[in-house]
Design a protein around this motif. Structure first.
Motif, short mmCIF file in Angstrom:
data_model
loop_
_atom_site.label_atom_id
_atom_site.label_comp_id
_atom_site.label_asym_id
_atom_site.label_seq_id
_atom_site.Cartn_x
_atom_site.Cartn_y
_atom_site.Cartn_z
N ALA A 73 0.94 -1.26 0.03
CA ALA A 73 0.01 -0.20 -0.25
C ALA A 73 0.73 1.11 0.04
CB ALA A 73 -0.98 -0.04 1.27
N THR A 74 0.23 2.30 -0.45
CA THR A 74 1.18 3.54 -0.58
C THR A 74 0.35 5.03 -0.49
OG1 THR A 74 2.83 4.76 -1.87
CG2 THR A 74 0.97 3.65 -3.16
N VAL A 75 0.83 5.61 0.27
CA VAL A 75 0.32 7.20 0.18
C VAL A 75 1.28 7.85 -0.82
CG1 VAL A 75 -0.05 9.10 1.48
CG2 VAL A 75 -0.74 7.00 2.51
N LEU A 76 0.98 8.21 -2.12
CA LEU A 76 2.00 8.79 -3.00
C LEU A 76 2.47 10.15 -2.57
CD1 LEU A 76 -0.02 7.80 -6.29
CD2 LEU A 76 2.23 6.76 -5.17
N ASN A 77 1.73 10.91 -2.13
CA ASN A 77 1.85 12.36 -1.72
C ASN A 77 0.79 12.88 -0.95
OD1 ASN A 77 -0.04 13.06 -3.72
ND2 ASN A 77 1.52 12.39 -5.02
N ILE A 78 1.05 14.02 -0.14
CA ILE A 78 0.03 14.72 0.38
C ILE A 78 0.00 16.30 0.24
CG2 ILE A 78 -0.73 15.36 2.63
CD1 ILE A 78 -1.45 12.47 2.46
N ASN A 108 -3.28 -2.23 7.98
CA ASN A 108 -3.11 -3.52 7.93
C ASN A 108 -2.30 -4.14 6.90
OD1 ASN A 108 -5.16 -4.01 10.22
ND2 ASN A 108 -6.51 -3.26 8.75
N CYS A 109 -1.38 -3.22 6.42
CA CYS A 109 -0.60 -3.67 5.04
C CYS A 109 0.50 -4.35 5.30
CB CYS A 109 -0.32 -2.53 4.29
SG CYS A 109 0.75 -1.24 4.81
N GLU A 110 0.98 -5.10 4.59
CA GLU A 110 2.36 -6.06 4.88
C GLU A 110 3.54 -5.15 4.31
OE1 GLU A 110 2.19 -9.68 2.89
OE2 GLU A 110 0.06 -10.00 3.29
N ASN A 111 3.24 -4.47 3.23
CA ASN A 111 4.57 -3.37 2.76
C ASN A 111 4.04 -2.33 2.62
OD1 ASN A 111 6.98 -5.84 2.23
ND2 ASN A 111 4.76 -6.50 1.47
N ALA A 112 4.76 -1.32 3.32
CA ALA A 112 4.19 0.32 3.04
C ALA A 112 5.37 0.92 2.15
CB ALA A 112 4.37 0.77 4.50
N ILE A 113 4.61 1.48 1.18
CA ILE A 113 5.59 2.25 0.00
C ILE A 113 5.33 3.61 0.43
CG2 ILE A 113 6.02 2.56 -2.17
CD1 ILE A 113 6.21 -0.46 -1.12
N TYR A 114 6.19 4.58 0.40
CA TYR A 114 6.27 6.05 0.89
C TYR A 114 7.15 6.80 0.16
CZ TYR A 114 10.34 5.55 3.89
OH TYR A 114 11.59 5.50 4.31
N SER A 115 6.77 8.06 -0.06
CA SER A 115 7.75 9.27 -0.79
C SER A 115 8.83 9.50 0.16
CB SER A 115 6.97 10.19 -1.26
OG SER A 115 7.61 11.19 -1.93
N THR A 150 3.86 11.43 4.11
CA THR A 150 3.51 10.24 3.86
C THR A 150 4.17 8.88 4.26
OG1 THR A 150 5.38 9.63 2.13
CG2 THR A 150 3.35 10.91 1.21
N TYR A 151 5.16 9.29 5.41
CA TYR A 151 5.81 8.30 5.93
C TYR A 151 4.96 7.40 7.02
CZ TYR A 151 10.24 10.53 5.16
OH TYR A 151 11.39 11.21 4.42
N PRO A 152 5.12 6.07 6.77
CA PRO A 152 4.24 5.26 7.70
C PRO A 152 4.95 5.12 9.03
CG PRO A 152 5.60 3.81 6.18
CD PRO A 152 5.84 5.38 5.65
N ILE A 153 3.99 4.83 10.05
CA ILE A 153 4.53 4.98 11.52
C ILE A 153 4.64 3.38 12.03
CG2 ILE A 153 4.18 5.76 13.72
CD1 ILE A 153 3.00 8.13 12.57
N LYS A 154 3.30 2.93 12.04
CA LYS A 154 3.18 1.53 12.58
C LYS A 154 3.58 0.39 11.70
CE LYS A 154 -0.50 3.59 15.27
NZ LYS A 154 -1.88 3.32 15.81
N VAL A 155 4.22 0.38 10.49
CA VAL A 155 4.28 -0.69 9.72
C VAL A 155 5.82 -1.29 9.64
CG1 VAL A 155 4.17 -1.58 7.31
CG2 VAL A 155 2.71 0.12 8.10
N ASN A 156 6.12 -2.52 9.67
CA ASN A 156 7.41 -2.93 10.01
C ASN A 156 8.25 -2.94 8.60
OD1 ASN A 156 7.28 -3.47 12.84
ND2 ASN A 156 6.34 -5.50 12.38
N ASN A 157 7.40 -3.21 7.58
CA ASN A 157 8.12 -3.48 6.30
C ASN A 157 8.05 -2.15 5.56
OD1 ASN A 157 9.21 -5.99 6.56
ND2 ASN A 157 7.12 -6.92 6.17
N LYS A 158 8.94 -1.06 5.24
CA LYS A 158 8.78 0.14 4.77
C LYS A 158 9.75 0.17 3.56
CE LYS A 158 7.77 2.11 9.41
NZ LYS A 158 8.29 3.20 10.18
N LEU A 159 9.29 0.67 2.32
CA LEU A 159 10.12 0.69 1.35
C LEU A 159 9.71 2.37 0.58
CD1 LEU A 159 9.55 -2.61 -0.56
CD2 LEU A 159 11.68 -1.86 0.71
N SER A 160 11.06 2.93 0.31
CA SER A 160 10.76 4.40 -0.10
C SER A 160 11.14 4.65 -1.59
CB SER A 160 11.81 5.33 0.56
OG SER A 160 13.07 4.90 0.49
N PHE A 161 10.46 5.46 -2.10
CA PHE A 161 10.83 5.64 -3.58
C PHE A 161 11.10 7.17 -3.69
CE2 PHE A 161 6.17 6.53 -3.35
CZ PHE A 161 5.81 7.62 -4.09
#
Length: 444
Positions: A181-186, A210-217, A223-234
């Motif tokens: 899941a991603t929040v592309l921008n705000i 409840n996502c497994e992988n959080a994708i953020y900018s 857009t930075y996820p707080i409570k997710v373990n698996n985070k990937l940035s772009f």
């Protein structure tokens, strides 16, 4: 007991008979569940279908205060209706559960989900994501805030669902469990519905819940996820998924692995390259072949009204970005087409700003905008932001004036930073109007 069986024991109201509401009614009827349908409009858009196909359904139209929403055990609400609406809020206070069609889907669906939200770029990202998966051989259900209503997709056979989700849909969604899941921008949008940016941002972040992988900018801290373990940035630089330069050529890179040249992506603009990086990141759990991405990227020509090249005339390019309905989208559009420090863009902007703060546009106007042509409800407010501004009363006048000022190498860009509803039925009609007059310039 399955959730569908539980629903048969509930008194259900479907609130709102628009596209998603009618889809919800159809889905419930297919599962032998008869809801009560309520809409504040006396001539609700799905009424003809109901009367022709389900005349036994109880329908209440008009003033919601007379509809006794609190009689329900469950309200399935259309996203266009705010939870803060007085009668809805009273029902919630009395203990009625209120969900949307996305939440209903989430409680029933068993297939993997990719979920995308953000102020801008959602439609392009989910469409390209779906194309890559289809190229890899998956049967993809693309829906949510785009295309086919989600419950219509649920009754079909799909391997994976790719969902575009608006903040309105996320208000009533808590059970969705995306693989990625991603929040592309705000950026500022819909502030007429939310109690400020913090409330809007918090609603967008529901997608991470409840996502497994959080994708953020990496470039947008909101857009930075707080409570997710698996985070990937772009981002363009120094992110897990980024752009790198080798031997003078630009490449997409994933987790320090160089993939392929960015020239394989046929749509123009840096923002499209960032969207492509988000797609690669979202699909990283699928371990797809690099060639699959290359082929899909090469075939993707973009979406209508999203920084779409309409035509080129006398070496002046005309771009239709009517979907740039907020300040953030306008900035992204300007940045993606700007030629360094040269003021090469003649911008057509204006419409209904929905209470947004336009002041953040000033540095982009100062740096990149040769002429600012303003129209619509908030034209005067926008015009104050630039010494190069001009006021017009129609899109025809705007395009004609832009063409008069354009020189070889310039860009005429429609990126309104506003909604279209003060002058047009929707942003598509506005974009079509711009495109018509742009093409007329070429024909003359």
């Amino acid at each position: 007991m399955t959730y569908l069986k539980q629903l048969k024991e509930l008194n259900i109201i479907v609130l709102g008979l628009g596209v998603s509401g009618l889809s919800t009614v159809r889905f419930l009827l297919q599962n032998n569940i008869n809801p009560i349908v309520i809409d504040s409009r006396l001539n609700a858009p799905g009424l003809d279908w109901l009367q022709a196909n389900a005349p036994e359904i109880e329908v209440k139209l008009g003033d919601l205060s007379k509809s006794n929403l609190s009689q329900a055990n469950l309200i399935i609400i259309s996203p266009g209706i705010a939870l803060a609406q007085t009668d809805v809020a009273l029902a919630i206070t009395s203990g009625v559960e209120v969900i949307g069609d996305i939440e209903l889907f989430a409680r029933i669906n068993t297939k993997p989900v990719i979920a995308v939200t953000g102020s801008n770029g959602k439609s392009s990202v989910v469409t390209l994501t779906a194309k890559v998966l289809e190229k890899a051989g998956f049967k993809v259900g693309l829906g949510g805030n785009i295309g086919t209503p989600i419950l219509d997709l649920l009754v079909q056979s799909h391997d994976v669902f790719v969902l575009e989700l608006s903040s309105f849909q996320l208000e009533t969604t808590s059970s969705l469990k995306p693989v990625s899941a991603t929040v592309l921008n705000i950026s500022e949008d819909h502030l007429d519905r939310y109690d400020g940016m913090a409330h809007y941002t918090q609603t967008k972040h529901n997608i991470y819940e409840n996502c497994e992988n959080a994708i953020y900018s990496l470039d947008d801290k909101e857009t930075y996820p707080i409570k997710v373990n698996n985070k990937l940035s772009f981002a363009a630089d120094n992110a897990d998924f980024c752009l790198v330069t080798q031997n003078g050529q630009s490449y997409f890179s994933a987790l320090d692995k160089v993939l392929f040249e960015t020239s394989n992506l046929k749509v123009e603009g840096k923002h499209n390259q960032l969207n492509a990086l988000a797609v690669i990141a979202l699909l990283s759990p699928w371990n797809l072949e690099t060639e699959t991405f290359k082929q899909a990227f090469n075939e993707f020509l973009g979406l209508d009204h999203r920084c779409q090249l309409v035509c080129s005339h006398q070496n002046v390019k005309y771009f239709n970005d009517s979907k740039a309905t907020n300040v953030g989208a306008c900035i992204a559009s300007i940045e993606s087409l700007a030629a360094g420090s040269n003021k090469n863009i003649i911008l057509i902007a204006g419409g209904d700003g929905k209470g947004a703060d336009f002041s953040t546009l000033v540095p982009y106007f100062d740096k990149h905008i040769k002429k600012l042509i303003c129209l619509g409800k908030d034209a005067h407010q926008l015009a104050k932001l630039s010494d190069s501004s001009l006021l017009v009363s129609s899109m025809e006048d705007a395009v004609n004036l832009a063409s008069e000022h354009a020189l070889s190498g310039d860009i005429v860009l429609l990126a309104p930073a506003c909604s279209s509803l003060d002058m047009y039925p929707n942003f598509m009609a506005r974009g079509d109007d711009f495109s018509h007059f742009a093409l007329q310039q070429k024909a003359n």
